[in-house]
Every structure is written in C-alpha cells, then in structure tokens.
Design an enzyme around this catalytic site. Structure first.
Site, PDB file in Angstrom:
ATOM      1  N   SER A   1       0.552  25.966  59.309  1.00  6.63           N
ATOM      2  CA  SER A   1      -0.089  26.927  58.459  1.00  6.63           C
ATOM      3  C   SER A   1      -1.637  27.232  59.026  1.00  6.63           C
ATOM      4  O   SER A   1      -2.611  27.753  58.643  1.00  6.63           O
ATOM      5  CB  SER A   1      -0.350  26.452  57.032  1.00  6.63           C
ATOM      6  OG  SER A   1       0.746  26.555  56.251  1.00  6.63           O
ATOM      7  N   THR A   2      -2.052  26.513  60.290  1.00  8.52           N
ATOM      8  CA  THR A   2      -3.434  26.792  60.827  1.00  8.52           C
ATOM      9  C   THR A   2      -3.515  27.793  61.635  1.00  8.52           C
ATOM     10  O   THR A   2      -4.409  28.039  62.326  1.00  8.52           O
ATOM     11  CB  THR A   2      -3.801  25.210  61.296  1.00  8.52           C
ATOM     12  OG1 THR A   2      -3.072  24.976  62.772  1.00  8.52           O
ATOM     13  CG2 THR A   2      -3.650  24.270  60.723  1.00  8.52           C
ATOM     14  N   GLY A   3      -2.281  28.643  62.022  1.00  8.15           N
ATOM     15  CA  GLY A   3      -2.448  29.574  62.789  1.00  8.15           C
ATOM     16  C   GLY A   3      -2.522  31.027  61.780  1.00  8.15           C
ATOM     17  O   GLY A   3      -3.448  31.215  61.134  1.00  8.15           O
ATOM     18  N   VAL A   4      -1.500  31.728  61.938  1.00  2.00           N
ATOM     19  CA  VAL A   4      -1.366  32.887  61.062  1.00  2.00           C
ATOM     20  C   VAL A   4      -1.591  32.774  59.637  1.00  2.00           C
ATOM     21  O   VAL A   4      -2.243  33.602  59.092  1.00  2.00           O
ATOM     22  CB  VAL A   4       0.074  33.573  61.565  1.00  2.00           C
ATOM     23  CG1 VAL A   4       0.281  34.921  60.482  1.00  2.00           C
ATOM     24  CG2 VAL A   4       0.332  34.065  62.889  1.00  2.00           C
ATOM     25  N   TYR A   5      -1.314  31.546  59.319  1.00  3.00           N
ATOM     26  CA  TYR A   5      -1.333  31.567  57.669  1.00  3.00           C
ATOM     27  C   TYR A   5      -2.846  30.898  57.436  1.00  3.00           C
ATOM     28  O   TYR A   5      -3.116  30.840  56.092  1.00  3.00           O
ATOM     29  CB  TYR A   5      -0.283  30.544  57.185  1.00  3.00           C
ATOM     30  CG  TYR A   5       0.967  31.186  56.959  1.00  3.00           C
ATOM     31  CD1 TYR A   5       1.320  32.464  57.344  1.00  3.00           C
ATOM     32  CD2 TYR A   5       2.115  30.164  56.714  1.00  3.00           C
ATOM     33  CE1 TYR A   5       2.398  32.971  57.178  1.00  3.00           C
ATOM     34  CE2 TYR A   5       3.247  30.994  56.128  1.00  3.00           C
ATOM     35  CZ  TYR A   5       3.368  32.115  56.678  1.00  3.00           C
ATOM     36  OH  TYR A   5       4.665  32.687  56.455  1.00  3.00           O
TER      37      TYR A   5
ATOM     38  N   ASP B   1       6.675  28.974  66.055  1.00  3.20           N
ATOM     39  CA  ASP B   1       7.973  29.844  65.466  1.00  3.20           C
ATOM     40  C   ASP B   1       8.410  30.467  66.824  1.00  3.20           C
ATOM     41  O   ASP B   1       9.957  30.393  67.168  1.00  3.20           O
ATOM     42  CB  ASP B   1       7.951  30.553  64.135  1.00  3.20           C
ATOM     43  CG  ASP B   1       9.178  30.436  63.404  1.00  3.20           C
ATOM     44  OD1 ASP B   1       9.880  29.442  63.573  1.00  3.20           O
ATOM     45  OD2 ASP B   1       9.345  31.048  62.686  1.00  3.20           O
TER      46      ASP B   1
ATOM     47  N   ASN C   1       8.554  31.097  58.219  1.00  2.00           N
ATOM     48  CA  ASN C   1       8.284  32.077  57.067  1.00  2.00           C
ATOM     49  C   ASN C   1       9.401  31.771  56.086  1.00  2.00           C
ATOM     50  O   ASN C   1      10.545  31.470  56.509  1.00  2.00           O
ATOM     51  CB  ASN C   1       7.964  33.550  57.357  1.00  2.00           C
ATOM     52  CG  ASN C   1       8.990  33.854  58.624  1.00  2.00           C
ATOM     53  OD1 ASN C   1      10.161  34.123  58.194  1.00  2.00           O
ATOM     54  ND2 ASN C   1       8.484  34.129  59.503  1.00  2.00           N
TER      55      ASN C   1
HETATM   56  N1  AR6 Z   1       3.480  23.941  70.208  1.00  2.00           N
HETATM   57  C1  AR6 Z   1       2.479  23.247  69.318  1.00  2.00           C
HETATM   58  N2  AR6 Z   1       1.637  24.065  68.586  1.00  2.00           N
HETATM   59  C2  AR6 Z   1       1.802  25.354  68.598  1.00  2.00           C
HETATM   60  C3  AR6 Z   1       2.516  26.040  69.632  1.00  2.00           C
HETATM   61  C4  AR6 Z   1       3.605  25.293  70.168  1.00  2.00           C
HETATM   62  N3  AR6 Z   1       4.254  26.163  71.259  1.00  2.00           N
HETATM   63  N4  AR6 Z   1       2.226  27.359  69.550  1.00  2.00           N
HETATM   64  C5  AR6 Z   1       1.383  27.431  68.574  1.00  2.00           C
HETATM   65  N5  AR6 Z   1       0.885  26.214  68.286  1.00  2.00           N
HETATM   66  P1  AR6 Z   1       1.398  29.286  63.604  1.00  2.00           P
HETATM   67  P2  AR6 Z   1       1.659  29.190  60.722  1.00  2.00           P
HETATM   68  C6  AR6 Z   1       0.092  25.863  67.170  1.00  2.00           C
HETATM   69  O1  AR6 Z   1       1.023  30.662  63.675  1.00  2.00           O
HETATM   70  O2  AR6 Z   1      -0.024  29.360  60.652  1.00  2.00           O
HETATM   71  C7  AR6 Z   1       4.958  32.649  62.419  1.00  2.00           C
HETATM   72  O3  AR6 Z   1       4.901  33.922  62.591  1.00  2.00           O
HETATM   73  C8  AR6 Z   1      -1.043  26.982  66.673  1.00  2.00           C
HETATM   74  O4  AR6 Z   1      -2.281  26.848  67.423  1.00  2.00           O
HETATM   75  O5  AR6 Z   1       2.453  29.219  64.521  1.00  2.00           O
HETATM   76  O6  AR6 Z   1       2.107  28.164  59.608  1.00  2.00           O
HETATM   77  C9  AR6 Z   1       5.928  32.200  61.307  1.00  2.00           C
HETATM   78  O7  AR6 Z   1       7.304  32.695  61.493  1.00  2.00           O
HETATM   79  C10 AR6 Z   1      -1.415  26.729  65.140  1.00  2.00           C
HETATM   80  O8  AR6 Z   1      -2.233  25.719  65.288  1.00  2.00           O
HETATM   81  O9  AR6 Z   1       2.114  28.807  62.062  1.00  2.00           O
HETATM   82  C11 AR6 Z   1       5.199  32.578  60.231  1.00  2.00           C
HETATM   83  O10 AR6 Z   1       5.364  33.851  59.856  1.00  2.00           O
HETATM   84  C12 AR6 Z   1      -0.151  25.973  64.748  1.00  2.00           C
HETATM   85  O11 AR6 Z   1       0.890  25.858  65.578  1.00  2.00           O
HETATM   86  C13 AR6 Z   1       3.596  32.057  60.292  1.00  2.00           C
HETATM   87  O12 AR6 Z   1       3.648  32.492  61.736  1.00  2.00           O
HETATM   88  C14 AR6 Z   1       0.256  26.869  63.854  1.00  2.00           C
HETATM   89  O13 AR6 Z   1       0.338  28.227  63.940  1.00  2.00           O
HETATM   90  C15 AR6 Z   1       3.355  30.942  60.015  1.00  2.00           C
HETATM   91  O14 AR6 Z   1       2.104  30.634  60.356  1.00  2.00           O
END
Ligand code: AR6
Length: 163
Positions: free
Chosen positions: A116-120, A33, A23
């Site tokens: 970006s494909t998780g929380v975002y 993260d 973030n």
């Molecule tokens: N290894 C690989 N991929 C993973 C792992 C892992 N250990 N864990 C989760 N994923 P996200 P964003 C995948 O939510 O959407 C955080 O709080 C997951 O399945 O981690 O960019 C940051 O600090 C998904 O497909 O990231 C920011 O505040 C992908 O990683 C915010 O979330 C990304 O999901 C960023 O959100």
C-alpha cells in the site's frame, strides 16, 4: 518467527513464498505487482484472475510459475489510503492474511514488500509500524519473514519499527 529487513527486489529473495501488493481484480498492475508478474510469467495472471475478486485486507495464493525456486505467490490487497481509522486495520489484515495464506500452503519463509505504500498512497512510516505489529501478533508456523525494502528510506523505517 524471525523478522529480517533486507534491501532489494522482492522477486530476488530465496524464500518459499513471495507476497505481491495486488488489486482486488488480481489482474496485475504497476509497482511491485508488475515486477512479480514479469518474473513469474503469463501463467500467473491466469491463475490469479481465476481467484478474483479479492476483498481489501485479504489475500490469495497461487503457484509462482517461472519465479522458481520460489514456490508460491501470495496476492495481498492492501487499502487505498484515505486517512480513515479502518485503513490501519485493513493494512494489518493484508499482512496477516498473506502470512496465513503462505502458512496454509506450507511455506516456511516469506518475502513481503511494503504493501500500500506506492500507488495506494499509505504513509510509509505508519505503514512500517502497522506491518511489524501485525506480523509480530500473528500465530503461524512460518519461520522467517523478509521485509524487502526497495530503498534506503524504507529500510530505515522498517529497522525503526522493529526497534
Ligand atoms: N520489490 C520490492 N518492493 C518494490 C518493488 C520490488 N520489485 N517494486 C516496487 N516496490 P506498489 P501498492 C515497492 O505501488 O501501493 C499495483 O498497480 C514500492 O517502492 O507496488 O500496494 C497493483 O496492481 C512501494 O514501497 O503497491 C495495485 O493496483 C511498495 O513496493 C496497486 O499498485 C508498494 O508499492 C497497489 O498499490
């Protein structure tokens, strides 16, 4: 540059640099993260916060601390998905900025999560296409990129995007 898809955890890859989906405040968070910060230890958050804020679509690089033998963590800030035309540009920019950061410190292999494909909330299929197009269009001395799929669906989407 060779682009490969692997299934697994981004913190378990034999690469010079690992990208995390950060973030703007670079203060750690959930998802990937959290995994990267857990693996790298408490020095990572001190090092990354010192470089904050990082604008959306940009990236910064720090040492990887306890994540050794990985040498670097690249903190890339993807967009929160809002369905705007610029979302794809910001996501592409997060990938190319992360790649440039890794290249800048001499990394030759880099592991990426699906930024970006998780929380975002970025739709995963479009994100897979955008990420592959951005990486393919980049000019870099990085030799090898691992797209690390955290599940079956992500693995399929990246293979499809690679064609
Ligand atoms: N290894 C690989 N991929 C993973 C792992 C892992 N250990 N864990 C989760 N994923 P996200 P964003 C995948 O939510 O959407 C955080 O709080 C997951 O399945 O981690 O960019 C940051 O600090 C998904 O497909 O990231 C920011 O505040 C992908 O990683 C915010 O979330 C990304 O999901 C960023 O959100």
């Amino acid at each position: 540059m060779r682009i490969e898809v692997v299934r697994g955890d981004v913190t378990q890859q034999p690469v010079d640099a690992v990208v995390t989906a950060a973030n703007q405040a670079l203060k750690g968070g959930g998802g990937v993260d959290a995994a990267v910060h857990r693996a790298a230890g408490p020095e990572l958050v001190r090092a990354s916060r010192a470089l904050a804020p990082c604008p959306t679509g940009q990236a910064v690089v720090t040492p990887a601390f306890d994540l050794a033998p990985v040498r670097w963590v690249v903190h890339a800030v993807g967009p929160r998905y809002r369905g705007r035309p610029q979302d794809a540009d910001l996501l592409a920019s997060a990938y190319t900025a992360a790649l440039a950061c890794a290249d800048g410190v001499g990394a030759r292999s880099v592991a990426f999560p699906a930024i970006s494909t998780g929380v975002y909330g970025y739709p995963d299929e479009e994100a897979a296409r955008v990420s592959v197009a951005a990486l393919r269009g980049a000019s870099t001395d990085v030799e090898r990129v691992l797209l690390v799929a955290f599940g079956d669906r992500q693995e399929r989407l990246w293979h499809a995007a690679l064609g």
